[in-house]
Design a protein around this motif. Structure first.
Motif, PDB file in Angstrom:
ATOM      1  N   ALA A 115       0.827  -1.213   0.000  1.00  0.00           N
ATOM      2  CA  ALA A 115       0.000   0.000   0.000  1.00  0.00           C
ATOM      3  C   ALA A 115       0.861   1.262   0.000  1.00  0.00           C
ATOM      4  N   PHE A 116       1.990   1.241   0.739  1.00  0.00           N
ATOM      5  CA  PHE A 116       2.900   2.385   0.837  1.00  0.00           C
ATOM      6  C   PHE A 116       2.129   3.663   1.166  1.00  0.00           C
ATOM      7  N   GLU A 117       1.278   3.576   2.171  1.00  0.00           N
ATOM      8  CA  GLU A 117       0.431   4.694   2.553  1.00  0.00           C
ATOM      9  C   GLU A 117       1.017   5.429   3.754  1.00  0.00           C
ATOM     10  N   ILE A 118       0.831   6.740   3.755  1.00  0.00           N
ATOM     11  CA  ILE A 118       1.280   7.585   4.859  1.00  0.00           C
ATOM     12  C   ILE A 118       0.063   8.220   5.519  1.00  0.00           C
ATOM     13  N   ASN A 119      -0.090   7.959   6.813  1.00  0.00           N
ATOM     14  CA  ASN A 119      -1.131   8.638   7.579  1.00  0.00           C
ATOM     15  C   ASN A 119      -0.525   9.900   8.178  1.00  0.00           C
ATOM     16  N   LYS A 120      -1.043  11.051   7.809  1.00  0.00           N
ATOM     17  CA  LYS A 120      -0.430  12.321   8.201  1.00  0.00           C
ATOM     18  C   LYS A 120      -0.423  12.529   9.717  1.00  0.00           C
ATOM     19  N   GLU A 121      -1.365  11.905  10.407  1.00  0.00           N
ATOM     20  CA  GLU A 121      -1.431  12.064  11.862  1.00  0.00           C
ATOM     21  C   GLU A 121      -0.490  11.091  12.572  1.00  0.00           C
ATOM     22  N   ASP A 122      -0.421   9.853  12.095  1.00  0.00           N
ATOM     23  CA  ASP A 122       0.351   8.817  12.776  1.00  0.00           C
ATOM     24  C   ASP A 122       1.806   8.729  12.331  1.00  0.00           C
ATOM     25  N   HIS A 123       2.093   9.071  11.076  1.00  0.00           N
ATOM     26  CA  HIS A 123       3.408   8.798  10.501  1.00  0.00           C
ATOM     27  C   HIS A 123       4.287  10.022  10.310  1.00  0.00           C
ATOM     28  N   LEU A 124       3.802  11.210  10.596  1.00  0.00           N
ATOM     29  CA  LEU A 124       4.578  12.423  10.342  1.00  0.00           C
ATOM     30  C   LEU A 124       4.859  13.213  11.616  1.00  0.00           C
ATOM     31  N   VAL A 125       4.966  12.515  12.731  1.00  0.00           N
ATOM     32  CA  VAL A 125       5.257  13.171  14.001  1.00  0.00           C
ATOM     33  C   VAL A 125       6.769  13.259  14.186  1.00  0.00           C
ATOM     34  N   PRO A 126       7.338  14.461  14.312  1.00  0.00           N
ATOM     35  CA  PRO A 126       8.795  14.593  14.427  1.00  0.00           C
ATOM     36  C   PRO A 126       9.288  14.298  15.837  1.00  0.00           C
ATOM     37  N   ILE A 127      10.527  13.837  15.938  1.00  0.00           N
ATOM     38  CA  ILE A 127      11.186  13.567  17.211  1.00  0.00           C
ATOM     39  C   ILE A 127      12.152  14.705  17.524  1.00  0.00           C
ATOM     40  N   ILE A 128      12.071  15.234  18.748  1.00  0.00           N
ATOM     41  CA  ILE A 128      12.954  16.333  19.142  1.00  0.00           C
ATOM     42  C   ILE A 128      14.021  15.878  20.130  1.00  0.00           C
TER      43      ILE A 128
END
Length: 284
Positions: free
Chosen positions: A27-40
């Motif tokens: 599927a190679f799907e990106i969930n903008k809420e779950d998969h794009l959270v940055p680490i600081i």
């Protein structure tokens, strides 16, 4: 205040591919809420001295009853305060964006490609500005009967009023600019016609460029758009769809050909130098 932290502060990670199911890989799907959270930072570093603890962290007294401040990451607040040389309680709000901190580079076996972020549309901004500056430096403006200008927008859709007022008939001494004899090269869509296409091909010929690459969008495929069509409709300026080809447009790392940048600059130089002559040669 403007702030730019020119180092890798945040990173958006992803799960190792071998830990994904076959269905997830396909599927190679990106969930903008779950998969794009940055680490600081790691939790341990954060608790030991990076934020959320330690004497440098914002205290309850500093935060007070400000619900907004309580929702902010203390590490990020301190980082912004440090960059701005202020105290954390002086930061009352912010609007931030992540960007690729990797420098642009050449690629390909013969270094024929440019790899960089934000080539769209900073490349066009650079080429048009460089073309106008070169036109001024070579004395072309002194002989111009028209006004040469470029317009670069940060938030395109909000600038139509400013652009309309700027491009209305203007009188500067004995120099007059009129929309009827104006011309707008724009990265846009659905504006090219036979006359504007002819003008650009003639400008390319005068610049000793090879044939201009013409492109038509498929009927069953959408196309991107910018403020160009709106400007054309509101000002009456003749307009053409124009731009340098790119790969991976709108990705974090875009690609252009080195020669395309060179040809683009040559075309802009020819535009500022020869447009009036070419325009007058066309029978109305």
């Amino acid at each position: 205040e403007l702030v730019k932290i020119d180092r890798a502060v945040l990173r958006i990670p992803n799960l190792a591919i071998h830990l994904q199911t076959a269905k997830e890989r396909e599927a190679f799907e990106i969930n903008k809420e779950d998969h794009l959270v940055p680490i600081i930072a790691t939790a341990i570093t954060r608790s030991l001295g990076g934020g959320g603890g330690g004497e440098d962290a914002p205290t309850d007294d500093e935060n007070g009853d400000d619900e907004w401040r309580k929702r902010q990451e203390p590490l990020l607040m301190r980082l912004l305060a440090s960059e701005l040389n202020v105290h954390t309680d002086e930061v009352i709000d912010f609007e931030l964006n992540l960007y690729d901190v990797q420098r642009a580079s050449l690629g390909g076996a013969h270094s024929e490609f440019v790899h960089s972020s934000r080539l769209d549309n900073l490349a066009s901004c650079y080429l048009s500005l460089r073309g106008l500056l070169d036109h001024v430096r070579c004395g072309g403006v002194e002989d111009d009967a028209d006004i040469s200008m470029i317009a670069m927008f940060d938030h395109e859709e909000g600038e139509i009023v400013i652009m309309r007022e700027t491009t209305n008939p203007v009188v500067l001494g004995s120099v007059r600019s009129d929309c009827k004899v104006s011309f707008l090269p724009s990265n846009q869509r659905y504006a090219t016609n036979a006359v504007t296409g002819l003008i650009v091909r003639e400008l390319a010929r005068r610049a000793k460029l090879k044939a201009v690459q013409e492109f038509v969008v498929r009927n069953d495929c959408g196309c991107g758009s910018t403020i160009g069509p709106i400007l054309s409709a509101n000002t009456g300026i003749r307009t053409i769809d124009l731009g340098c080809p790119q790969l991976s447009m709108h990705s974090i790392r875009e690609t252009m050909g080195v020669k395309d940048l060179t040809h683009g600059l040559a075309l802009f130089r020819a535009f500022f130098r020869d447009f009036a002559t070419v325009d007058r040669s066309i029978e109305s």
